[in-house]
Write a protein that holds these residues in place. Structure first.
Motif, mmCIF file in Angstrom:
data_model
loop_
_atom_site.group_PDB
_atom_site.id
_atom_site.type_symbol
_atom_site.label_atom_id
_atom_site.label_comp_id
_atom_site.label_asym_id
_atom_site.label_seq_id
_atom_site.Cartn_x
_atom_site.Cartn_y
_atom_site.Cartn_z
ATOM 1 N N SER A 2 0.821 -1.215 0.000
ATOM 2 C CA SER A 2 0.000 0.000 0.000
ATOM 3 C C SER A 2 0.848 1.255 0.000
ATOM 4 N N ILE A 6 1.153 3.902 -3.080
ATOM 5 C CA ILE A 6 0.769 5.302 -2.898
ATOM 6 C C ILE A 6 1.929 6.223 -3.256
ATOM 7 N N VAL A 19 -2.403 6.826 3.281
ATOM 8 C CA VAL A 19 -3.333 5.715 3.510
ATOM 9 C C VAL A 19 -4.000 5.855 4.877
ATOM 10 N N ASN A 22 -6.847 -0.004 4.776
ATOM 11 C CA ASN A 22 -7.091 -0.932 3.685
ATOM 12 C C ASN A 22 -8.555 -1.361 3.717
ATOM 13 N N ILE A 29 -6.590 -3.623 -5.411
ATOM 14 C CA ILE A 29 -6.327 -2.827 -4.210
ATOM 15 C C ILE A 29 -7.500 -1.889 -3.973
ATOM 16 N N LEU A 31 -8.311 1.209 -1.071
ATOM 17 C CA LEU A 31 -7.787 1.942 0.079
ATOM 18 C C LEU A 31 -8.620 3.181 0.358
ATOM 19 N N VAL A 33 -7.980 6.764 1.501
ATOM 20 C CA VAL A 33 -6.817 7.634 1.565
ATOM 21 C C VAL A 33 -7.276 9.051 1.872
ATOM 22 N N LYS A 43 -9.084 2.865 -5.794
ATOM 23 C CA LYS A 43 -9.166 1.485 -6.262
ATOM 24 C C LYS A 43 -8.148 1.291 -7.372
ATOM 25 N N TRP A 90 -5.487 2.893 -11.818
ATOM 26 C CA TRP A 90 -6.075 3.311 -10.551
ATOM 27 C C TRP A 90 -7.157 4.362 -10.779
#
Length: 301
Positions: A2, A6, A19, A22, A29, A31, A33, A43, A90
């Motif tokens: 993670s 990032i 982050v 999770n 993934i 998260l 954030v 995502k 992402w």
């Protein structure tokens, strides 16, 4: 993974994402954030992979990013950014605070269900339907209606989220493989049983899904009985058996679900949930008209 991921996004975009936590996800993934106190959902999915189940997920996430950018008026500007970093695609969108429709409308499952609660429930269903209709007016069908995809924010505004499975309306070649078994109509379940990659999706199919969502929110159980009896509310059955039950149209009554009687609403939802799609409401407007009529009747009581 993670923190490193990032960092790569921050390096590529100039952002300063951190982050928060999770989140569970089937593939890739997910998260929560934040940047300068603004919370967002991130995502991501790997682009280069031999995993056959991940490839459709990659296309779905890319599609969601494209749709969010296109229909920002419906989503309230949720879209923030998207792109590719190394071997991942992402999507970043604003974090939507609120309750799911199942949580927000839990008042309807209190016993007994008062007249006030009945009025409020139908009014809330109309707000949910309005979001589905707004999406359709913009040229898309959601394709994955479920209680968790309707979010009501702290100001009481309704939102329809998660557009990964959305399809362009009236597109005969749209790639659609079905959705969560509890809410798909019989014709979609039949397509899922044979792994059809281009299952037709139209408003009549979506109306079934909307009815299934409303049924679960009101009764607390799914409309289709997967077990040997209509009163069996268990979900622990093989996936194929559940699809077959949906395809067979094994829809139970409110009484069989152990729910508080609400015959006027039950009549509307049972029409949505007809196995024969020709017997359902044929347009969102027809369903809306019946819900409005029910509201007017309840207001006269």
């Amino acid at each position: 993974m993670s923190a490193d991921f990032i960092k790569r996004i921050n390096d590529a975009t100039g952002m300063e994402l951190n982050v928060v936590k999770n989140l569970p996800t089937r593939k890739g993934i997910a998260l929560k954030v934040e940047e300068n106190g603004t919370e967002m959902l991130l995502k991501a999915i790997e682009l280069l992979t031999d995993d056959k189940t991940a490839t459709p997920r990659t296309r779905s996430l890319q599609k969601e990013a494209r749709i969010l950018k296109e229909i920002h008026s419906l989503t309230g500007g949720l879209y923030v950014d998207s792109g590719k970093v190394d071997d991942h695609f992402w999507l970043l969108r604003k974090w939507l605070h609120g309750k799911t429709a199942f949580e927000y409308m839990s008042y309807a499952r209190t016993m007994p269900c008062s007249l006030e609660h009945k009025r409020r429930f139908v009014e809330d269903l109309l707000q949910m339907l309005k979001k589905v209709m707004e999406l359709y007016a913009l040229g898309y069908l959601h394709g994955d209606l479920q209680p968790g995809h309707f979010i009501i924010d702290p100001e009481g505004r309704f939102h329809l989220i998660d557009l990964e499975l959305a399809v362009k309306a009236n597109d005969p070649d749209a790639a659609y493989r079905g959705a969560l078994v509890h809410f798909v109509p019989p014709e979609t379940a039949s397509g899922m049983l044979v792994d059809d990659q281009h299952i037709p999706l139209d408003p009549v199919s979506e109306i079934y899904s909307f009815g299934a969502v409303a049924y679960l929110i009101y009764t607390g159980v799914v409309p289709v009985a997967y077990g040997e009896t209509m009163e069996d509310t268990g979900y622990e059955f093989p996936f194929e058996e559940m699809l077959k039950a949906v395809a067979q149209g094994k829809v139970r009554s409110f009484a069989q679900a152990g729910a508080e009687p609400f015959p006027e609403l039950e009549k509307i939802l049972m029409k949505c949930l007809k196995k024969d799609r020709r017997q359902r409401y044929q347009t969102f407007e027809q369903l809306e008209e019946c819900l409005v009529k029910l509201i007017n009747e309840l207001n006269r009581d």
